[in-house]
Write an enzyme that holds these catalytic residues in place. Structure first.
Site, PDB file in Angstrom:
ATOM      1  N   ASP A  34       5.512  50.087 116.277  1.00 51.01           N
ATOM      2  CA  ASP A  34       4.297  50.713 116.820  1.00 51.01           C
ATOM      3  C   ASP A  34       3.049  49.851 116.702  1.00 51.01           C
ATOM      4  O   ASP A  34       1.942  50.345 116.918  1.00 51.01           O
ATOM      5  CB  ASP A  34       4.014  52.071 116.153  1.00 51.01           C
ATOM      6  CG  ASP A  34       5.063  53.113 116.519  1.00 51.01           C
ATOM      7  OD1 ASP A  34       5.638  52.984 117.620  1.00 51.01           O
ATOM      8  OD2 ASP A  34       5.301  54.022 115.707  1.00 51.01           O
ATOM      9  N   LYS A  37       3.950  45.407 120.155  1.00 49.51           N
ATOM     10  CA  LYS A  37       4.567  44.176 120.680  1.00 49.51           C
ATOM     11  C   LYS A  37       4.853  44.290 122.173  1.00 49.51           C
ATOM     12  O   LYS A  37       4.459  43.439 122.962  1.00 49.51           O
ATOM     13  CB  LYS A  37       5.877  43.864 119.926  1.00 49.51           C
ATOM     14  CG  LYS A  37       5.722  43.676 118.446  1.00 49.51           C
ATOM     15  CD  LYS A  37       7.034  43.333 117.784  1.00 49.51           C
ATOM     16  CE  LYS A  37       8.152  44.290 118.128  1.00 49.51           C
ATOM     17  NZ  LYS A  37       7.862  45.684 117.748  1.00 49.51           N
ATOM     18  N   ASP A 107      11.505  39.609 122.696  1.00 46.48           N
ATOM     19  CA  ASP A 107      10.827  40.758 122.080  1.00 46.48           C
ATOM     20  C   ASP A 107      11.795  41.368 121.076  1.00 46.48           C
ATOM     21  O   ASP A 107      12.768  42.023 121.454  1.00 46.48           O
ATOM     22  CB  ASP A 107      10.431  41.771 123.149  1.00 46.48           C
ATOM     23  CG  ASP A 107       9.671  42.957 122.553  1.00 46.48           C
ATOM     24  OD1 ASP A 107       8.924  42.750 121.585  1.00 46.48           O
ATOM     25  OD2 ASP A 107       9.864  44.077 123.044  1.00 46.48           O
ATOM     26  N   LYS A 163      -4.873  46.034 118.776  1.00 41.40           N
ATOM     27  CA  LYS A 163      -5.564  47.332 118.771  1.00 41.40           C
ATOM     28  C   LYS A 163      -6.966  47.241 118.172  1.00 41.40           C
ATOM     29  O   LYS A 163      -7.434  48.146 117.465  1.00 41.40           O
ATOM     30  CB  LYS A 163      -4.742  48.387 118.025  1.00 41.40           C
ATOM     31  CG  LYS A 163      -3.330  48.573 118.592  1.00 41.40           C
ATOM     32  CD  LYS A 163      -2.582  49.698 117.896  1.00 41.40           C
ATOM     33  CE  LYS A 163      -1.164  49.838 118.408  1.00 41.40           C
ATOM     34  NZ  LYS A 163      -0.414  50.921 117.749  1.00 41.40           N
ATOM     35  N   ASP A 165      -9.566  47.573 119.742  1.00 39.21           N
ATOM     36  CA  ASP A 165     -10.391  48.606 120.351  1.00 39.21           C
ATOM     37  C   ASP A 165     -10.429  49.873 119.504  1.00 39.21           C
ATOM     38  O   ASP A 165     -11.409  50.645 119.547  1.00 39.21           O
ATOM     39  CB  ASP A 165      -9.882  48.939 121.768  1.00 39.21           C
ATOM     40  CG  ASP A 165      -8.393  49.287 121.774  1.00 39.21           C
ATOM     41  OD1 ASP A 165      -7.587  48.533 121.189  1.00 39.21           O
ATOM     42  OD2 ASP A 165      -8.035  50.327 122.379  1.00 39.21           O
ATOM     43  N   GLY A 475      29.857  21.419  78.130  1.00 46.88           N
ATOM     44  CA  GLY A 475      28.870  22.376  77.637  1.00 46.88           C
ATOM     45  C   GLY A 475      27.474  21.831  77.837  1.00 46.88           C
ATOM     46  O   GLY A 475      27.290  20.670  78.219  1.00 46.88           O
ATOM     47  N   LEU A 476      26.484  22.658  77.589  1.00 47.02           N
ATOM     48  CA  LEU A 476      25.096  22.252  77.776  1.00 47.02           C
ATOM     49  C   LEU A 476      24.690  21.155  76.808  1.00 47.02           C
ATOM     50  O   LEU A 476      25.308  20.964  75.751  1.00 47.02           O
ATOM     51  CB  LEU A 476      24.170  23.453  77.584  1.00 47.02           C
ATOM     52  CG  LEU A 476      24.263  24.578  78.624  1.00 47.02           C
ATOM     53  CD1 LEU A 476      23.430  25.768  78.169  1.00 47.02           C
ATOM     54  CD2 LEU A 476      23.818  24.094  79.993  1.00 47.02           C
ATOM     55  N   GLY A 478      22.963  19.753  73.825  1.00 47.58           N
ATOM     56  CA  GLY A 478      22.575  20.422  72.587  1.00 47.58           C
ATOM     57  C   GLY A 478      23.583  21.443  72.111  1.00 47.58           C
ATOM     58  O   GLY A 478      23.397  22.060  71.049  1.00 47.58           O
ATOM     59  N   SER A 549      29.195  17.607  82.195  1.00 46.36           N
ATOM     60  CA  SER A 549      30.051  17.880  83.375  1.00 46.36           C
ATOM     61  C   SER A 549      29.812  19.299  83.904  1.00 46.36           C
ATOM     62  O   SER A 549      30.672  20.167  83.801  1.00 46.36           O
ATOM     63  CB  SER A 549      31.524  17.662  83.048  1.00 46.36           C
ATOM     64  OG  SER A 549      31.919  18.296  81.857  1.00 46.36           O
TER      65      SER A 549
END
EC number: 2.7.1.25
Length: 639
Positions: A34, A37, A107, A163, A165, A475-476, A478, A549
């Site tokens: 609304d 478009k 559209d 809009k 106006d 593993g990470l 640390g 890894s």
């Protein structure tokens, strides 16, 4: 109108009168339901003289017969259901022209329930015109539409504040809407070229400047659209030719498909991905040829063709054809930003089917990194993605996929996910933090014969008192991998085992000194270590590798190299525990932005799915962890 139909019209125009060729730009019109478009487009068509003869008069007469007021939107809304409901349901594609160029206007529906249609329309567009109601201002749907344009890679955007106006053409109200929406679009990487105050119903600033808003000095809608640039020709991009099918005619095997980008010619050497087979183009076959006319020697983007090859290789539907110098990425895992439209939520760990070009393959949602709130761009975590949500996820396939990053190749950088039999979501591809695995799986050595040793594995195990193998610590940073590896090496050596530690830092001082820390070089680093550790195992030794890894695919390759002698040991510890230890100060540097692509912070870590042994160092003391590892070795390796 389809791209094929457009191409035929353009080609006909050029062939008839080359001087008459004009640029074509595809514009998608989006906005909240609304917000006007269809009214704006209808008015634009009328005021530029683009309507078919009698169209305006017939719609006006229809309104009189029905006893309803004339609406400019009726010029666009072709479906009876749309007139009855007052909303646009499907995308409408129509031609439109100005003095400068030709347009295809799409559209798209703005209603929340029809977002799938809106995405379909936007995906075909070069630029966008986004409509906002001056009286209602910026709505949630306005933000969502802006985000979707960003998601689909549309960077040329004009905003029409419609809009005017209804608010008596007040400049202050317009300024507030302009500032709010500019700030939002800028925050997601979209810079609106123009924000234009208009009244579609009255025709203000659509084609001609209006006296109702003397304070506005910018261009009209038409002038703004005329300033946009058409997309770069797909013909000039690297070749992307998805295989649609393979047909057998007499002695020929014709590989058929549509060239999405680039061009190919007879004699070109082609690479088929992800199979990595190569062959040269022997001929190009078109479906409709004029008798007696010479066969074509080239095909370009937008053409549906068939090709024959200079040698018989087996290829199938879904392969992506390219030239060797610009191949697509090959990977079984990638990041994606996805818009979910499924009736059921997208769930972590659930399997779907991905459609990439002509390929369909099973994939799994490995992780849901974040849910993006399109209204304020905040991120939240969840184990599932609800309907109409945007999310950043990681997708893993059961096979290698050939694809591109969206920013480099939009057509092959998009995908859809199928849930059961319905298209449930679409997204764009990013390889951030992940490696192109093409070089890791491509063998370039020829005339190689493996040397057969005169000593069997059993004989080596009998001499050493234990079998050879690989203990792959992952593993990470640390987590304690190196600490455990060195302590385990010492314990096993004291017990008479032939054992050696391959550590990340030590290997990079020699064997892998030429590798950086890019995703591709990190993957190559692990590939080399996997092959070397497998050689240690075949020599009857126990190789203990201590490497982050982070990627499962890399560890899978290491497992394939050592085969049954591979033992994955997950040295587990959460990020908080590892960061608290931070033995090398790497987490501190990563948080400060001094280290790019740091695993666990700015790069992914994919936990093992079925490690042979897990040692959780967050809750297990070092001595106890080492004892657990020694017991495992004596159980698995002692003869």
């Amino acid at each position: 109108m389809s791209e094929v139909s457009e191409a035929k019209v353009r080609l006909a125009a050029v062939n008839t009168n080359p001087a008459s060729y004009r640029d074509l730009l595809r514009i998608v019109i989006v906005g909240h339901v609304d917000h006007g478009k269809s009214t704006l487009v209808g008015r634009m068509f009328h005021d530029t003289g683009s309507l078919p003869d009698g169209k305006y008069e017939s719609i006006k007469a229809m309104c009189e017969r029905r006893g309803v007021p004339f609406e400019w939107a009726f010029l666009m809304d072709a479906l009876q259901a749309e007139r009855d409901q007052g909303i646009t349901i499907d995308t409408s594609q129509i031609w439109f022209k100005t003095e400068a160029r030709d347009y295809t206007i799409i559209d798209a529906p703005g209603h929340k329930e029809f977002l799938k249609n809106m995405i379909t329309g936007a995906a075909q567009s070069d630029a966008a015109l986004l409509i906002i109601d001056a009286a209602e201002g910026v709505r949630e749907q306005s933000r969502r539409h802006g985000y979707l344009l960003h998601l689909l890679g549309i960077r040329q955007v004009a905003v029409a504040v419609n809009k005017m106006d209804l608010i008596n053409y007040e400049k202050d109200q317009f300024d507030l809407i302009e500032q709010e929406y500019r700030d939002y679009l800028t925050s997601i990487g979209v810079t609106p070229t123009f924000v234009i105050p208009v009244s579609a119903r009255q025709g203000d600033n659509i084609v001609n400047q209006t006296g109702a808003m003397p304070w506005y000095k910018g261009p009209t809608i038409v002038k703004a659209l005329d300033s946009f640039l058409p997309a770069a020709s797909p013909v000039d991009r690297p070749l992307r030719f998805p295989v649609q099918d393979v047909y057998k005619f007499d002695h020929r095997r014709i590989i058929a498909g549509r060239i999405e980008e680039g061009r190919l010619a007879v004699g070109d050497e082609l690479v088929f991905s992800p199979s990595n087979k190569t062959a040269r183009v022997k001929s190009i076959e078109y479906w409709s040829t004029v008798p007696g006319k010479q066969a074509p020697t080239e095909g370009v983007a937008g053409e549906s063709i068939g090709i024959t090859l200079d040698e018989q290789i087996f290829v199938e539907r879904g392969e992506l054809v390219s030239h060797a110098e610009n191949p697509p990425i090959e990977t079984d895992v990638f990041r994606a930003r996805i818009f979910w439209l499924g009736h059921e939520p997208l769930v972590k760990g659930k399997s779907y089917r991905i459609k990439l070009g002509t390929l369909e393959a099973p994939v799994t949602v490995q992780s849901i990194e974040s849910i993006v709130d399109t209204s304020d761009l905040s991120n939240s975590s969840s184990h599932q993605v609800e309907r109409n949500q945007v999310a950043e996820i990681v997708i893993r396939a059961r096979r290698m996929l050939a694809l591109d990053e969206f920013t480099k190749a939009p057509k092959s950088g998009r995908f859809v996910l199928i849930d059961k039999y319905d298209i449930a979501g679409g997204g764009i591809i990013s390889m951030e933090g992940y490696a192109d695995q093409r070089d890791l799986i491509t063998s370039r050595s020829t005339n190689i014969t493996r040397v057969e040793h005169g000593i069997t594995n059993e004989a080596r195990a009998f001499r050493n008192g234990h079998k050879g193998g690989v203990l792959w610590f992952t593993g990470l940073s640390g987590a304690g991998k190196s600490t455990l590896a060195v302590a385990l090496e010492k314990k096993l050596f004291e017990k008479g085992y032939n054992v050696f530690v391959l550590d990340g830092d030590n290997v990079r001082h020699g064997l892998n000194a030429n590798l950086s820390f890019s995703p591709e070089d990190r993957a190559e680093n692990i590939r080399r270590v996997g092959e070397v550790s497998a050689l240690f195992a075949r020599a009857g030794m126990i190789a203990i590798t201590s490497f982050i890894s982070p990627y499962r695919s890399d560890r899978d390759r290491a497992r394939a190299a050592a085969e049954a002698d591979f033992h994955e040991i997950y040295v587990k510890a959460d990020v908080a525990t590892c960061e608290a230890r931070d033995p090398k100060g790497l987490y501190k540097k990563a948080r400060a932005g001094e280290i790019k692509d740091f695993t666990g912070i700015s790069a992914p870590y994919e936990e093992p799915e079925s490690a042979e042994l897990t040692v959780d160092t967050a809750i297990t003391p070092i001595d106890e962890a080492v004892e657990k590892l020694v017991n495992y070795v004596e159980m698995k390796f002692k003869v």
